[in-house]
Design a protein around this motif. Structure first.
Motif, short mmCIF file in Angstrom:
data_model
loop_
_atom_site.label_atom_id
_atom_site.label_comp_id
_atom_site.label_asym_id
_atom_site.label_seq_id
_atom_site.Cartn_x
_atom_site.Cartn_y
_atom_site.Cartn_z
N LEU B 11 1.29 -66.42 14.63
CA LEU B 11 0.29 -67.42 15.02
C LEU B 11 -0.82 -66.82 15.87
N GLY B 12 -0.45 -65.87 16.70
CA GLY B 12 -1.43 -65.28 17.62
C GLY B 12 -2.69 -64.83 16.92
N PRO B 13 -2.54 -63.90 15.97
CA PRO B 13 -3.74 -63.41 15.28
C PRO B 13 -4.52 -64.53 14.59
N LEU B 14 -3.79 -65.54 14.09
CA LEU B 14 -4.47 -66.67 13.46
C LEU B 14 -5.42 -67.34 14.42
N VAL B 15 -4.90 -67.61 15.61
CA VAL B 15 -5.72 -68.25 16.63
C VAL B 15 -6.93 -67.39 16.92
N VAL B 16 -6.66 -66.10 17.08
CA VAL B 16 -7.73 -65.18 17.45
C VAL B 16 -8.82 -65.18 16.39
N ALA B 18 -9.49 -67.51 14.25
CA ALA B 18 -10.18 -68.80 14.27
C ALA B 18 -11.20 -68.85 15.39
N LEU B 19 -10.80 -68.34 16.54
CA LEU B 19 -11.69 -68.37 17.69
C LEU B 19 -12.93 -67.52 17.46
N ILE B 20 -12.71 -66.34 16.92
CA ILE B 20 -13.85 -65.44 16.71
C ILE B 20 -14.83 -66.05 15.72
N ALA B 22 -15.25 -69.14 15.05
CA ALA B 22 -15.92 -70.30 15.62
C ALA B 22 -16.96 -69.87 16.66
N ALA B 23 -16.59 -68.90 17.47
CA ALA B 23 -17.50 -68.49 18.54
C ALA B 23 -18.75 -67.84 17.97
#
Lengths: 328, 389
Positions: B11-16, B18-20, B22-23
């Motif tokens: 999940l970690g990389p997924l979040v990362v 997604a964040l990148i 979006a940002a």
């Protein structure tokens, strides 16, 4: 000094980055150094940084709460809807708004722990669901004209030059710091983040801690939503949209591991100062919004890459200290 | 390794990621509810609207003003520092407005204003930060196209308290808090009149069915224009024009094409699509052209001449209207400069001459409960004789 730096690698890097940011800002703009600007710098992002405090706990605990910005909007929308009805004392509307945030957190916490679902998925649903609820409540209206005392809370100063929200932030930060790094509860948060199974075998009430954190997250998000409404004097269904990204960015940049179990409040505070100062400096130097977004994006990529590369490098070498994940 | 740890590894990389995404991406596809977003949200064309067509308009204004005594000619003096704050920087009309402001600054011997603003028009609270920064910088004037409803009240008041004139253009501060004067592109009621007249010209005296293709359902300026148009349609002169439906394309090209084609399907007797948005009008003209429907269904509304030229030529869009954003920025800068250098005072009845655009008067704003207005107007109508390019 050197010993501290070796133990707190990421914090040391952040101090250097923050110092560099301040030096660049001073050289870029003559308006940067000034007490008024210092207050503005916090005040313009106050709702985000209040939520950052509680997000730090959630991520160290090995979970994530993507719903915070939507809960902000939801709480503010509940408050605004009740206020607009005109039947209710406004203070009560504010309280119900914040309680709505707490309940949103409770609901998500229970779903995560009872059904063993990943918080990423549950709070992603929350992100969509609570935003939807806020939009349904307010449709396309912008509710404003709150009582004057409410807008004063958001806009006027309380002690000296500090707005209420700023005072709340610093008090909350001090409390959070003590709870995270000096209390039994904080210790449990780290242990669970490192391994929920180990925590369970050690007799830690894992689910209870998790639920309490999500309730805290929802409550603080609700409070932040209300403060946002007080600051800008209007509530729309889109209030706070996409703030979860900035909030999580600051926590990750603070060296908190996205995998849970490690990170410090000091790191997060330094990261938060750095991001706010970069934004403020770029703004005062009249750098356009697109570039600002780009700079923050690069910072985020760096913040997740560097620690993970460093960890991988350290894990390759069988140094025992590399396994130490906990707080200092 | 525990199960929990393994899960977070995934999940970690997924979040990362997604964040990148979006940002970095911003939310360009977003059509968030924004008061006053819209016709102003034009498409990608970058060429400048020709100013020529509006000079005759300025001449008309000249004759009607001048009631309040001698008009002050705003002249070059000290250089001022100023902030030119649009709704967002990524939409063609706002850089156009800024080029007008730059032209005015050059004439007045002043440094150009800083053109800064949120990257994306969906970011409705972003302007608060730019306003606050401008006050911190102690600029001499702020020129603002408000995208935040009443949310800019506090920073605008802070500017006023600091003695900084806030001149709004394109979109005013609804409560007029902290605002010196609003430089209005056109009279919002007149927009309804102009659209109704264009519909009558195209449909002829015997009238017919037409539909409106608007921006977002909550765009304040479009809604005001449509309401004004409906009022005009209620008068006997326009009784043959039948408005069958209003649909929304959200100022997104694809959505607008879909909405236009939907209108064709549901109204077999439709003869005209009226789109009071520069995105919608192009989309409708494209859709009618592709479907080969231009003979039966015409397109009109508010559009950028350079984007509409091919459809004027093909006869698909016989007539449409708009104002010049270059002129709007030019006039806004003259007003801001005049107030900042104390050549004019922002009060009812003040008259002044703004460079090439001629004479104007500051009046009470009839479209708001409070506030002052300088009315640029009127529209430029574009057609085969005056394609505007």
């Amino acid at each position: 000094m050197r010993e501290w730096a070796a133990k707190h690698r990421w914090e040391s890097i952040l101090i250097v980055v923050l110092a560099a940011t301040i030096v660049v800002n001073v050289s870029l703009s003559p308006f940067y150094l000034g007490f008024g600007n210092f207050v503005n710098l916090f005040w313009l992002s106050i709702e985000k940084i209040i939520v950052v405090i509680v997000m730090t706990f959630v991520i160290i605990n090995g979970e994530i709460d993507l719903s915070v910005a939507s809960v902000m909007g939801f709480s503010a929308a509940v408050m605004a809807t009740l206020y607009e009805g005109g039947e209710m004392a406004f203070v009560l509307a504010i309280l119900i708004g914040i309680v709505a945030g707490a309940l949103a957190g409770l609901l998500q916490g229970l779903v995560i722990t009872r059904f063993g679902l990943p918080s990423l998925v549950v709070t992603l649903a929350g992100l969509i669901g609570f935003r939807g609820a806020a939009r349904v409540l307010l449709e396309d209206r912008s509710v404003g004209d709150f009582p004057e005392w409410f807008e004063r809370i958001g806009q006027q100063t309380l002690f000296g030059p500090f707005p209420v929200a700023l005072v709340l932030f610093f008090v909350g930060l001090a409390l959070a710091w003590i709870i995270l790094e000096r209390s039994a509860f904080g210790r449990k948060v780290y242990v669970i983040g490192n391994s929920a199974d180990v925590a369970r075998f050690s007799g830690i009430e894992v689910d209870s801690v998790k639920v309490r954190l999500f309730v805290a997250s929802g409550t603080v998000a609700g409070l932040a939503g209300v403060l946002f409404a007080a600051r800008v004097g209007a509530v729309q269904g889109t209030l706070g949209e996409t703030y979860e990204l900035d909030i999580i960015t600051m926590v990750l940049l603070g060296g908190v591991s996205i995998f849970g179990g490690s990170g410090s409040m000091l790191g997060v505070v330094l990261a938060l100062f750095t991001v706010l100062n970069i934004r403020n400096g770029l703004g005062l130097a009249n750098i356009d919004g697109i570039t600002q977004t780009g700079v923050i994006g690069l910072l985020l990529i760096g913040s997740v890459l560097v620690p993970n590369l460093a960890r991988r490098y350290r894990l390759r070498r069988p140094a025992p200290e590399a396994m130490a994940h906990g707080p200092p | 390794m525990t199960a929990n740890k393994r899960r977070s590894r995934v999940l970690g990389p997924l979040v990362v990621v997604a964040l990148i995404l979006a940002a970095c991406g911003g939310d360009s596809g977003d059509t968030t509810t924004t008061a006053g977003e819209a016709t102003t949200t034009a498409a990608e064309a970058t060429t400048t609207v020709v100013a020529e067509t509006t000079t005759s308009a300025a001449a008309e204004t000249t004759t009607s003003a001048a009631a309040g005594g001698e008009a002050v000619e705003i002249t070059a003096g000290d250089s001022i520092t100023a902030t030119f704050l649009p709704k967002c920087t990524n939409i063609a009309v706002f850089p156009q407005a800024n080029s007008g402001a730059e032209e005015a600054a050059a004439e007045l011997g002043s440094d150009p204003a800083e053109f800064v603003g949120p990257a994306d028009c969906g970011d409705t609270t972003g302007q608060i930060e730019f306003m606050t920064n401008a006050v911190t910088q102690g600029v001499d004037a702020i020129m603002l196209s408000n995208n935040s409803g009443d949310q800019l009240d506090a920073p605008a008041q802070a500017a006023a308290d600091a003695g900084i004139p806030v001149v709004t253009w394109d979109s005013p501060i609804p409560s007029a808090t902290g605002e010196s004067v609003f430089v209005a592109q056109v009279d919002f009621d007149e927009t309804g009149q102009v659209m109704a007249e264009m519909a009558r010209t195209i449909l002829g005296d015997d009238g017919g069915e037409f539909a409106i293709l608007s921006a977002t359902p909550d765009a304040a300026n479009q809604n005001a224009w449509i309401a004004a148009m409906e009022e005009v349609l209620a008068t006997p002169e326009f009784e043959n024009l039948v408005l069958v439906e209003t649909v929304y394309g959200n100022d997104v090209a694809e959505d607008s094409v879909t909405a236009a084609l939907g209108l064709v399907d549901s109204h077999p007797d439709l003869e005209l699509i009226m789109a009071p948005t520069t995105v919608g009008i192009v989309a409708a003209a494209q859709a009618m052209t592709q479907e080969g429907l231009c003979e039966t269904i015409k397109v009109s509304g508010l559009g950028l001449p350079e984007e509409m030229a091919p459809y004027v030529e093909s006869g698909c869009a016989p007539e449409f209207a708009l104002w010049s954003f270059v002129d709007l920025g030019y006039l806004a800068y003259y007003v801001a400069y005049g107030i900042a250098t104390e050549q004019i005072v922002a009060e009812e009845g003040a008259t002044f001459v703004a460079g090439r655009m001629g004479e104007y008067e500051i009046t009470a704003d009839p479209t708001r409960d409070a506030g002052l207005r300088v009315l640029m107007g009127p529209f430029s109508k574009y057609n085969a004789e005056n394609p505007g390019t």
